[in-house]
Write a protein that holds these residues in place. Structure first.
Motif, PDB file in Angstrom:
ATOM      1  N   ASN A  99      17.765 -45.537 154.741  1.00  0.00           N
ATOM      2  CA  ASN A  99      17.488 -44.135 155.289  1.00  0.00           C
ATOM      3  C   ASN A  99      18.525 -43.250 155.047  1.00  0.00           C
ATOM      4  O   ASN A  99      18.311 -41.933 154.591  1.00  0.00           O
ATOM      5  CB  ASN A  99      17.220 -44.150 156.862  1.00  0.00           C
ATOM      6  N   THR A 100      19.923 -43.670 155.269  1.00  0.00           N
ATOM      7  CA  THR A 100      20.905 -42.545 155.086  1.00  0.00           C
ATOM      8  C   THR A 100      21.128 -42.264 153.626  1.00  0.00           C
ATOM      9  O   THR A 100      21.501 -41.240 153.197  1.00  0.00           O
ATOM     10  CB  THR A 100      22.085 -43.333 155.704  1.00  0.00           C
ATOM     11  N   VAL A 101      20.918 -43.540 152.808  1.00  0.00           N
ATOM     12  CA  VAL A 101      21.091 -43.326 151.404  1.00  0.00           C
ATOM     13  C   VAL A 101      20.050 -42.074 150.929  1.00  0.00           C
ATOM     14  O   VAL A 101      20.218 -41.394 150.066  1.00  0.00           O
ATOM     15  CB  VAL A 101      20.816 -44.523 150.784  1.00  0.00           C
ATOM     16  N   GLY A 102      18.818 -42.389 151.512  1.00  0.00           N
ATOM     17  CA  GLY A 102      17.929 -41.421 151.148  1.00  0.00           C
ATOM     18  C   GLY A 102      17.951 -39.909 151.532  1.00  0.00           C
ATOM     19  O   GLY A 102      17.972 -38.829 150.675  1.00  0.00           O
ATOM     20  N   ALA A 103      18.744 -40.010 152.534  1.00  0.00           N
ATOM     21  CA  ALA A 103      19.311 -38.544 153.075  1.00  0.00           C
ATOM     22  C   ALA A 103      20.420 -37.747 152.042  1.00  0.00           C
ATOM     23  O   ALA A 103      20.117 -36.814 151.921  1.00  0.00           O
ATOM     24  CB  ALA A 103      19.941 -38.820 154.560  1.00  0.00           C
ATOM     25  N   VAL A 104      21.077 -38.724 151.840  1.00  0.00           N
ATOM     26  CA  VAL A 104      22.273 -38.003 151.102  1.00  0.00           C
ATOM     27  C   VAL A 104      21.666 -37.685 149.579  1.00  0.00           C
ATOM     28  O   VAL A 104      21.934 -36.712 148.999  1.00  0.00           O
ATOM     29  CB  VAL A 104      23.249 -39.351 150.688  1.00  0.00           C
ATOM     30  N   ALA A 105      20.719 -38.704 149.148  1.00  0.00           N
ATOM     31  CA  ALA A 105      20.093 -38.223 147.855  1.00  0.00           C
ATOM     32  C   ALA A 105      19.214 -36.900 147.731  1.00  0.00           C
ATOM     33  O   ALA A 105      19.155 -36.060 147.073  1.00  0.00           O
ATOM     34  CB  ALA A 105      19.318 -39.310 147.368  1.00  0.00           C
ATOM     35  N   GLY A 106      18.572 -36.693 149.031  1.00  0.00           N
ATOM     36  CA  GLY A 106      17.803 -35.519 149.404  1.00  0.00           C
ATOM     37  C   GLY A 106      18.821 -34.258 149.594  1.00  0.00           C
ATOM     38  O   GLY A 106      18.432 -33.303 148.927  1.00  0.00           O
ATOM     39  N   VAL A 107      20.011 -34.244 150.236  1.00  0.00           N
ATOM     40  CA  VAL A 107      20.728 -33.407 150.053  1.00  0.00           C
ATOM     41  C   VAL A 107      21.413 -32.927 148.743  1.00  0.00           C
ATOM     42  O   VAL A 107      21.278 -31.568 148.485  1.00  0.00           O
ATOM     43  CB  VAL A 107      21.972 -33.566 151.303  1.00  0.00           C
ATOM     44  N   ILE A 108      21.950 -33.897 148.140  1.00  0.00           N
ATOM     45  CA  ILE A 108      22.598 -33.475 146.912  1.00  0.00           C
ATOM     46  C   ILE A 108      21.493 -33.151 145.762  1.00  0.00           C
ATOM     47  O   ILE A 108      21.759 -32.145 145.022  1.00  0.00           O
ATOM     48  CB  ILE A 108      23.304 -34.706 146.481  1.00  0.00           C
ATOM     49  N   GLY A 109      20.486 -34.063 145.737  1.00  0.00           N
ATOM     50  CA  GLY A 109      19.648 -33.852 144.804  1.00  0.00           C
ATOM     51  C   GLY A 109      18.923 -32.357 145.156  1.00  0.00           C
ATOM     52  O   GLY A 109      18.556 -31.743 144.158  1.00  0.00           O
ATOM     53  N   GLY A 110      18.339 -32.089 146.342  1.00  0.00           N
ATOM     54  CA  GLY A 110      17.727 -30.865 146.523  1.00  0.00           C
ATOM     55  C   GLY A 110      18.810 -29.773 146.470  1.00  0.00           C
ATOM     56  O   GLY A 110      18.247 -28.733 145.601  1.00  0.00           O
ATOM     57  N   SER A 111      19.848 -29.591 146.790  1.00  0.00           N
ATOM     58  CA  SER A 111      20.671 -28.525 146.593  1.00  0.00           C
ATOM     59  C   SER A 111      21.193 -28.218 145.092  1.00  0.00           C
ATOM     60  O   SER A 111      21.320 -27.166 144.633  1.00  0.00           O
ATOM     61  CB  SER A 111      21.776 -28.623 147.499  1.00  0.00           C
ATOM     62  N   PHE A 112      21.587 -29.271 144.436  1.00  0.00           N
ATOM     63  CA  PHE A 112      21.792 -29.112 142.885  1.00  0.00           C
ATOM     64  C   PHE A 112      21.111 -29.402 141.945  1.00  0.00           C
ATOM     65  O   PHE A 112      21.338 -28.858 140.608  1.00  0.00           O
ATOM     66  CB  PHE A 112      23.219 -30.103 142.789  1.00  0.00           C
ATOM     67  N   LEU A 113      19.708 -29.874 142.230  1.00  0.00           N
ATOM     68  CA  LEU A 113      18.787 -29.959 141.158  1.00  0.00           C
ATOM     69  C   LEU A 113      17.556 -29.273 141.271  1.00  0.00           C
ATOM     70  O   LEU A 113      17.280 -28.375 140.709  1.00  0.00           O
ATOM     71  CB  LEU A 113      18.642 -31.650 141.074  1.00  0.00           C
ATOM     72  N   PHE A 114      16.736 -29.793 142.612  1.00  0.00           N
ATOM     73  CA  PHE A 114      15.268 -29.060 142.680  1.00  0.00           C
ATOM     74  C   PHE A 114      15.470 -27.582 143.070  1.00  0.00           C
ATOM     75  O   PHE A 114      14.827 -26.854 142.561  1.00  0.00           O
ATOM     76  CB  PHE A 114      14.719 -29.853 143.882  1.00  0.00           C
ATOM     77  N   PHE A 115      16.331 -27.279 143.925  1.00  0.00           N
ATOM     78  CA  PHE A 115      16.508 -25.597 144.324  1.00  0.00           C
ATOM     79  C   PHE A 115      16.853 -24.766 143.198  1.00  0.00           C
ATOM     80  O   PHE A 115      16.169 -23.916 142.969  1.00  0.00           O
ATOM     81  CB  PHE A 115      17.291 -25.626 145.357  1.00  0.00           C
ATOM     82  N   PRO A 116      17.724 -25.117 142.302  1.00  0.00           N
ATOM     83  CA  PRO A 116      18.017 -24.255 141.267  1.00  0.00           C
ATOM     84  C   PRO A 116      16.952 -24.345 140.102  1.00  0.00           C
ATOM     85  O   PRO A 116      16.734 -23.059 139.480  1.00  0.00           O
ATOM     86  CB  PRO A 116      19.593 -24.836 140.701  1.00  0.00           C
ATOM     87  N   ILE A 117      16.346 -25.381 139.840  1.00  0.00           N
ATOM     88  CA  ILE A 117      15.551 -25.544 138.919  1.00  0.00           C
ATOM     89  C   ILE A 117      13.957 -24.962 139.076  1.00  0.00           C
ATOM     90  O   ILE A 117      13.468 -24.194 138.327  1.00  0.00           O
ATOM     91  CB  ILE A 117      15.400 -26.911 138.351  1.00  0.00           C
ATOM     92  N   PHE A 118      13.608 -25.500 140.421  1.00  0.00           N
ATOM     93  CA  PHE A 118      12.189 -25.297 140.819  1.00  0.00           C
ATOM     94  C   PHE A 118      12.130 -24.136 141.906  1.00  0.00           C
ATOM     95  O   PHE A 118      10.965 -23.571 142.113  1.00  0.00           O
ATOM     96  CB  PHE A 118      11.746 -26.439 141.304  1.00  0.00           C
ATOM     97  N   GLY A 119      12.984 -23.851 142.674  1.00  0.00           N
ATOM     98  CA  GLY A 119      13.093 -22.746 143.535  1.00  0.00           C
ATOM     99  C   GLY A 119      12.654 -23.729 144.805  1.00  0.00           C
ATOM    100  O   GLY A 119      12.241 -24.647 145.012  1.00  0.00           O
ATOM    101  N   LEU A 210      27.659 -32.101 154.011  1.00  0.00           N
ATOM    102  CA  LEU A 210      26.846 -32.749 154.480  1.00  0.00           C
ATOM    103  C   LEU A 210      26.621 -34.008 153.682  1.00  0.00           C
ATOM    104  O   LEU A 210      26.370 -35.328 154.569  1.00  0.00           O
ATOM    105  CB  LEU A 210      25.601 -31.981 154.634  1.00  0.00           C
ATOM    106  N   GLY A 211      26.530 -34.169 152.591  1.00  0.00           N
ATOM    107  CA  GLY A 211      26.339 -35.568 151.579  1.00  0.00           C
ATOM    108  C   GLY A 211      27.487 -36.176 151.988  1.00  0.00           C
ATOM    109  O   GLY A 211      27.498 -37.314 152.097  1.00  0.00           O
TER     110      GLY A 211
END
Length: 214
Positions: A99-119, A210-211
């Motif tokens: 669950n913690t691995v997923g949380a870290v992936a969500g924080v890093i992936g969301g902030s540095f990948l999904f938000f800049p690319i997709f909004g 947070l990550g």
């Protein structure tokens, strides 16, 4: 309350559906509370303290429902993986680690990948679709789920409590858990404030802190 359910996969599926729906509605709810805040006159009418209090209250009304439901998913899955002879709760520990691995992936992936690319809104929609997929899978498992023994209030299920093997009393263990949570979030805030002058007070800075904290 999870302990009083004989079908944890079913309640987990319902929790995930609730998270999906409330999270998907959150952008429109935020637009609604923003309009309500402006209709109340904002800081010009409410004053600094009043405006801050109203903003916190309105934001809480939107964020609390999905966050509250998210808090129920881990207990539901813990009920699935807990074995009567697993006094040290190894199953829960492994699940919490993933669950913690997923949380870290969500924080890093969301902030540095999904938000800049997709909004933000498209990223939220993608997350809701993934959540709906999880809810569907859990619901399919629940259809073939064998009921577990229900643990009523004050009843022991035969498994040793985690703190019994330590020789510590229950209040000491619970106080230690509360202290851990307090120190974790306090440290996270301190690190963010320290790093802000170097990295800037952006969401990227918060994501890095947070990550690493997780």
């Amino acid at each position: 309350r999870i302990e009083r359910w004989s079908r944890p996969w079913l309640i987990y599926s319902r929790l995930e559906w609730g998270i999906t729906i409330t999270a998907a509605l959150s952008p429109w709810l935020l637009d609604g509370v923003r309009s309500l805040y402006l209709a109340l006159g904002g800081s010009g009418t409410l004053g600094g303290a009043g405006a801050t209090g109203v903003r916190l209250l309105l934001s809480t009304l939107v964020i609390f429902p999905p966050a509250f439901l998210m808090g129920g998913t881990l207990p539901a899955l813990s009920r699935v993986v807990t074995e009567r002879d697993d006094g040290r709760r190894r199953g829960i520990a492994v699940m919490y680690g993933w669950n913690t691995v997923g949380a870290v992936a969500g924080v890093i992936g969301g902030s540095f990948l999904f938000f800049p690319i997709f909004g933000f809104r498209t990223s939220l929609l993608c997350a809701c679709l993934l959540n709906a997929m999880v809810a569907l899978i859990a619901g399919s498992i629940a259809r073939n789920e064998a009921g577990l023994p229900v643990r009523t209030e004050g009843q022991r299920d035969g498994a040793a409590e985690p703190f019994e093997s330590t020789g510590l009393s229950r209040p000491v263990v619970l106080l230690a858990a509360a202290g851990t949570g307090f120190v974790f979030f306090l440290s996270e805030l301190v690190w963010y404030r320290i790093a802000a002058p170097l990295l800037g007070g952006s969401t990227y800075t918060f994501a890095v802190i947070l990550g690493f904290a997780l």
